[in-house]
Motif scaffolding. Structure first.
Motif, mmCIF file in Angstrom:
data_model
loop_
_atom_site.group_PDB
_atom_site.id
_atom_site.type_symbol
_atom_site.label_atom_id
_atom_site.label_comp_id
_atom_site.label_asym_id
_atom_site.label_seq_id
_atom_site.Cartn_x
_atom_site.Cartn_y
_atom_site.Cartn_z
ATOM 1 N N ASP A 569 96.825 107.267 55.462
ATOM 2 C CA ASP A 569 97.819 106.371 56.050
ATOM 3 C C ASP A 569 97.959 105.128 55.162
ATOM 4 O O ASP A 569 97.002 104.362 55.001
ATOM 5 C CB ASP A 569 97.359 105.965 57.453
ATOM 6 N N PRO A 570 99.147 104.890 54.571
ATOM 7 C CA PRO A 570 99.274 103.759 53.634
ATOM 8 C C PRO A 570 99.020 102.400 54.276
ATOM 9 O O PRO A 570 98.483 101.505 53.627
ATOM 10 C CB PRO A 570 100.712 103.887 53.118
ATOM 11 N N ARG A 571 99.380 102.226 55.527
ATOM 12 C CA ARG A 571 99.112 100.939 56.179
ATOM 13 C C ARG A 571 97.626 100.756 56.437
ATOM 14 O O ARG A 571 97.089 99.640 56.348
ATOM 15 C CB ARG A 571 99.923 100.809 57.464
ATOM 16 N N ALA A 572 96.950 101.854 56.754
ATOM 17 C CA ALA A 572 95.503 101.777 56.926
ATOM 18 C C ALA A 572 94.830 101.431 55.601
ATOM 19 O O ALA A 572 93.927 100.577 55.551
ATOM 20 C CB ALA A 572 94.972 103.097 57.464
ATOM 21 N N ILE A 573 95.252 102.076 54.529
ATOM 22 C CA ILE A 573 94.671 101.813 53.213
ATOM 23 C C ILE A 573 94.907 100.361 52.811
ATOM 24 O O ILE A 573 93.992 99.678 52.325
ATOM 25 C CB ILE A 573 95.267 102.772 52.166
ATOM 26 N N ALA A 574 96.121 99.879 53.046
ATOM 27 C CA ALA A 574 96.428 98.485 52.707
ATOM 28 C C ALA A 574 95.552 97.518 53.502
ATOM 29 O O ALA A 574 95.093 96.492 52.974
ATOM 30 C CB ALA A 574 97.903 98.203 52.968
ATOM 31 N N LEU A 575 95.303 97.848 54.760
ATOM 32 C CA LEU A 575 94.483 96.974 55.593
ATOM 33 C C LEU A 575 93.029 96.973 55.101
ATOM 34 O O LEU A 575 92.380 95.920 55.066
ATOM 35 C CB LEU A 575 94.560 97.432 57.051
ATOM 36 N N VAL A 576 92.535 98.142 54.736
ATOM 37 C CA VAL A 576 91.164 98.225 54.221
ATOM 38 C C VAL A 576 91.033 97.436 52.925
ATOM 39 O O VAL A 576 90.057 96.704 52.713
ATOM 40 C CB VAL A 576 90.755 99.698 54.025
ATOM 41 N N GLU A 577 92.025 97.568 52.061
ATOM 42 C CA GLU A 577 91.984 96.812 50.798
ATOM 43 C C GLU A 577 92.043 95.307 51.070
ATOM 44 O O GLU A 577 91.373 94.514 50.398
ATOM 45 C CB GLU A 577 93.135 97.240 49.896
ATOM 46 N N ALA A 578 92.839 94.908 52.058
ATOM 47 C CA ALA A 578 92.904 93.487 52.406
ATOM 48 C C ALA A 578 91.555 92.998 52.923
ATOM 49 O O ALA A 578 91.135 91.869 52.643
ATOM 50 C CB ALA A 578 93.994 93.254 53.456
ATOM 51 N N MET A 579 90.868 93.842 53.678
ATOM 52 C CA MET A 579 89.550 93.471 54.189
ATOM 53 C C MET A 579 88.542 93.304 53.058
ATOM 54 O O MET A 579 87.698 92.390 53.093
ATOM 55 C CB MET A 579 89.068 94.519 55.192
ATOM 56 N N LYS A 580 88.605 94.154 52.057
ATOM 57 C CA LYS A 580 87.667 94.042 50.936
ATOM 58 C C LYS A 580 87.757 92.658 50.300
ATOM 59 O O LYS A 580 86.740 92.043 49.957
ATOM 60 C CB LYS A 580 87.940 95.138 49.913
ATOM 61 N N LYS A 581 88.970 92.147 50.175
ATOM 62 C CA LYS A 581 89.154 90.807 49.618
ATOM 63 C C LYS A 581 88.713 89.736 50.609
ATOM 64 O O LYS A 581 88.092 88.737 50.234
ATOM 65 C CB LYS A 581 90.615 90.609 49.231
ATOM 66 N N GLN A 582 89.053 89.947 51.860
ATOM 67 C CA GLN A 582 88.743 88.954 52.891
ATOM 68 C C GLN A 582 87.249 88.683 52.995
ATOM 69 O O GLN A 582 86.817 87.534 53.098
ATOM 70 C CB GLN A 582 89.276 89.447 54.242
ATOM 71 N N CYS A 583 86.450 89.738 52.961
ATOM 72 C CA CYS A 583 85.010 89.580 53.162
ATOM 73 C C CYS A 583 84.217 89.589 51.865
ATOM 74 O O CYS A 583 82.978 89.536 51.897
ATOM 75 C CB CYS A 583 84.490 90.668 54.097
ATOM 76 N N ASN A 584 84.926 89.662 50.725
ATOM 77 C CA ASN A 584 84.259 89.734 49.419
ATOM 78 C C ASN A 584 83.271 90.894 49.396
ATOM 79 O O ASN A 584 82.080 90.734 49.118
ATOM 80 C CB ASN A 584 83.556 88.415 49.092
ATOM 81 N N TRP A 585 83.790 92.065 49.678
ATOM 82 C CA TRP A 585 82.965 93.274 49.770
ATOM 83 C C TRP A 585 82.320 93.579 48.415
ATOM 84 O O TRP A 585 82.992 93.612 47.389
ATOM 85 C CB TRP A 585 83.815 94.453 50.215
ATOM 86 N N GLN A 586 81.025 93.799 48.435
ATOM 87 C CA GLN A 586 80.280 94.171 47.231
ATOM 88 C C GLN A 586 80.007 95.669 47.288
ATOM 89 O O GLN A 586 79.239 96.145 48.133
ATOM 90 C CB GLN A 586 78.964 93.393 47.158
ATOM 91 N N ALA A 587 80.647 96.393 46.401
ATOM 92 C CA ALA A 587 80.580 97.852 46.447
ATOM 93 C C ALA A 587 79.162 98.341 46.204
ATOM 94 O O ALA A 587 78.381 97.737 45.456
ATOM 95 C CB ALA A 587 81.534 98.449 45.425
#
Length: 777
Positions: A569-587
């Motif tokens: 789902d492109p909107r789901a993917i976009a939201l997940v990517e936005a969260m990665k930036k929001q929380c400074n996700w460390q892979a």
């Protein structure tokens, strides 16, 4: 600020259909069958006889939703209600924009059964997403009509007319909506093809407008049904059977052995003791007198000890043993064979407990039954269904019953409001008096229909490369359609179990796994239950997101990266990517740096995603939501401390961004409380969580910091926001606990004692580190 007691409307201008007609004209576009076709011109209708019935308007005509008075003020009608979510404000914003009037010109009437259409219960985050659509269409149609009227009056083509703040303009001349509606009486079916205004034309939608319900609450004006007082009103208290919160297994309808009415004859103010079947109530002049009578009335009931083991320790087995009927949701050929051939099988059972709505104020209602009609002032979420129940209870025609909806204690689900409304109606009929009934705290906790327990069994596999080979998912959600108590106690409805199909909310995972086998196991109720925020979706997502997190760990993959392999789902993917930036996700893989064995406080971070899919299967989606939570775990006490919660939500177009933010914050706080603390306790005779000490909830000092991102999508359709932000919560916590400790928690709530027990039963640190090292290779 005066209130209209008949509508419960706190707006300073009281506009009802009849008042508008008396005032001298309105747009009232009607259906004769709806009971609202008025004679042309401005004469007030003749006084209605006392036996005038209350037919609800249909939902297929414009007048059902919109009326305009001679002063240009707009009254709009919606069958849903405001539960403290702010929809009264948001709906008025929508109407104001479609009509092109000021926000202050709009008054909303919500949920009153004689004035609003039956649009179902206020549930499933559907008010803005679904119920508001015909309201907007009606407003847009009325604006088209007014433009045509203005063009005729001003002698210009309709294309030359512009509207602004309830006034039509053309060539330096203008005419107000109030003048245009004088003498109008038109029939106009609702046109679903009406073109709605574009976001570029909005003045109110998309703006954070202050909620209209707050001032009266602050000022203490009549808002809540608890504060309603009517002339000649008396007070009553009900006496319930001793089977607190039981469902059909208890002997409702045949449980009462005897009532000694003489036992309270000495008490002051007692007017009567009402007995009908198993329904018992004490009526008194004053409230405290009714309470004293309730407590001292001698009542004998049949003995019953039929409740199974619903303790946290025994609940899982009870749910496993409970009879179920499989209902296929998604069954793909070869799914089970593919799972059997997996390199690694990953399976677990997840258990969700009974939860309580735990409204701050016990439920209350006022009723009057006289002259062949019944009026009930109620805090119900389901006014039109409540109307049908009251009609059945009182042996009256449905259109002789009017539910006048006032606000009540919040619940985000069905608490005791329906039960107490029926109580008041029955007592009013039997005594001939206007009756106020309020439940006691222990009655509210005992008898409010609980958010039901749930068992989820997730099983699947991965191949040698860590890819998912198949997913086998079964969810059992014992039914939650509790019959109104007065109907059961009086024998108006047979006391029997009813199996409903409710466990399928978000049962199909958001990820496109190969070889899926998704089953909803429908079952009869075990305890008295009804819907609660997130319904079965929250537990289902708890299982989905815990399971895929475990797959990611076994595959040695980053939890987010692994999910994105299967999320399309492109909107789901976009939201997940936005969260990665929001929380400074460390892979990186979860639990990649296990803490030393002697370190008491360990930190963890958990991720979970969901889109709430609700209503009758396959249902439809509300808002998308992503959680990342940072926690600490005290390995000495087992206490979990939520430090910071990051939530990103895509609600589509936000009618009132401040309202969406309030809803998301409320979801986060409530679900954090549910996940960490809440569960109902039972013994053989029923609920034992009868006071606040027996049902702990999150306290202010325990609140985490909340970082909320609301994605702006003004050109998309508005989505429901009432539940979505709660749905990923339990999984995010569980995944954070694993990241911190290496231990998987699969039974809510994550209380200190449970966490401590899980830690003590976990593999030794050396064994866990060895397993982690092997998984990363």
């Amino acid at each position: 600020m005066k209130n209209d007691i008949q509508t419960g409307n706190a707006h300073p201008i009281q506009l009802t259909r009849r008042n508008l007609l008396k005032a001298g004209g309105m747009v009232l576009v009607a259906s004769a069958t709806a009971g609202h076709l008025f004679a042309q011109n401005n004469a007030a209708p003749a006084a209605q006889p006392a036996t005038k019935l209350f037919p609800a308007p249909d939902d297929k005509h414009v007048n059902t939703f919109i009326a305009i008075g001679p002063d240009g003020h707009v009254t709009a009608f919606c069958g849903h209600v405001d539960l403290g979510t702010g929809v009264r404000t948001a709906l008025a914003q929508m109407v104001a924009d479609e009509l092109d009037v000021t926000f202050e010109q709009v008054t909303m009437v919500l949920g009153h059964t004689f004035k609003t259409p039956d649009q179902g219960p206020t549930i499933a985050s559907a008010t803005i997403q679904v119920t508001a659509t015909p309201l907007r269409q009606a407003a847009a149609q009325v604006r088209e009509l007014l433009v045509a009227q203005a063009a005729q009056k001003l002698g210009v083509p309709a294309s030359a007319i512009t509207t602004r703040d309830g006034v039509a303009h053309a060539g330096g001349k203008h005419v107000g909506y109030g003048e245009l509606v004088q003498g109008q009486n038109l029939e106009l079916p609702l046109n679903a093809e009406t073109v709605l205004r574009k976001p570029s034309q909005f003045k109110h939608m998309g703006q954070s407008v202050a909620r209209v319900d707050i001032p009266n609450k602050v000022l203490g004006a009549l808002t809540y049904v608890h504060d309603l007082r009517l002339p000649g009103m008396v007070h009553a208290r009900v006496v319930r059977p001793p089977y607190a919160g039981a469902d059909a297994a208890a002997p409702f309808g045949s449980a009462l052995v005897s009532v000694d009415k003489e036992s309270i004859k000495h008490l002051p103010g007692i007017l009567s003791v009402v007995v009908q079947g198993d329904f018992v109530a004490v009526v008194a002049e004053r409230e405290e007198q009714a309470i004293a009578g309730m407590r001292q009335l001698k009542v004998t009931w049949k003995a019953w000890e039929g409740m199974p083991d619903l303790s946290l320790k025994g609940l899982g087995k009870t749910l496993i043993d409970h009879p179920k009927t499989d209902r296929d949701l998604v069954v793909e050929d070869g799914a089970l064979d593919a799972i059997k051939k997996s390199a690694k099988l990953i399976e677990a059972d997840f258990v969700w407990p009974y939860h309580m709505h735990a409204s701050i104020g016990p439920s209350c209602a006022v009723a009057r039954v006289a002259n062949g009609k019944a009026e009930v002032w109620s805090g119900t979420q389901n006014p039109h269904d409540m109307r049908k129940d009251v009609a059945k209870l009182l042996d009256m025609d449905v259109d002789a019953v009017n539910i006048l909806r006032l606000e009540a204690s919040g619940c985000y689900g069905r608490n005791g409001a329906d039960d107490v409304s029926a109580d008041a109606a029955l007592i009013a009929k039997l005594t001939g008096k206007t009756v106020r009934v309020q439940l006691m705290r222990e009655q509210e906790h005992a008898w409010e229909p609980k958010g039901t327990a749930q068992l989820i069994r997730a099983r699947g596999g991965i191949d040698a490369q860590g890819n998912i080979t198949g997913y086998d998912f079964k969810t059992c959600y014992p039914s939650n359609g509790s019959t109104v108590l007065a109907l059961l106690l009086t024998g108006k409805v047979e006391n029997k179990s009813v199996v409903q199909q409710m466990g399928d909310r978000t049962a199909v995972p958001a990820y496109e796994f190969p070889n899926r086998h998704i089953i909803s196991q429908d079952a009869a109720p075990i305890a008295r239950a009804s819907w609660m925020r997130g319904v079965s979706a929250l537990p289902n997502v708890f299982a989905h997101e815990s399971w895929i997190d475990e797959c990611a760990y076994e595959a040695g993959a980053d939890p987010i990266e692994y999910r994105l392999r299967y999320l399309k789902d492109p909107r789901a993917i976009a939201l997940v990517e936005a969260m990665k930036k929001q929380c400074n996700w460390q892979a990186g893989r979860a639990h990649r740096n296990p803490a030393p064995a002697d370190e008491r406080l360990v930190k963890g971070r958990g991720f979970a995603y969901a889109r709430y899919i609700h209503s009758k299967f396959p249902g439809y989606g509300a808002a998308w939501a992503v959680w990342v939570i940072d926690i600490t775990v005290d390995r000495q006490t087992g206490k979990i401390t939520p430090v910071k919660v990051f939530v990103a939500q895509d609600t589509g177009a936000m009618v009132n961004p401040a309202g969406v933010r309030h809803q998301a914050h409320g979801n986060i706080v409530q679900s954090t409380s549910r996940v960490l603390k809440e569960f109902v306790t039972f013994d053989k005779q029923g609920v034992t969580s009868l006071e606040w000490g027996g049902y702990p909830i999150l306290r202010f000092p325990e609140l985490p910091e909340i970082d909320l991102q609301l994605v702006e999508r003004p050109d998309e359709a508005p989505m429901g926001a009432g539940e979505s932000a709660s749905v990923p919560s339990a999984a995010a916590f569980a995944n954070a606990i694993f990241d911190a400790t290496g231990v998987r928690m699969r039974e809510v709530p994550f209380t200190p004692s449970r966490v401590l027990a899980a830690l003590k039963n976990a593999p030794t640190a050396s064994a866990a580190n060895a397993a982690a090292s092997a998984a990363s290779k």
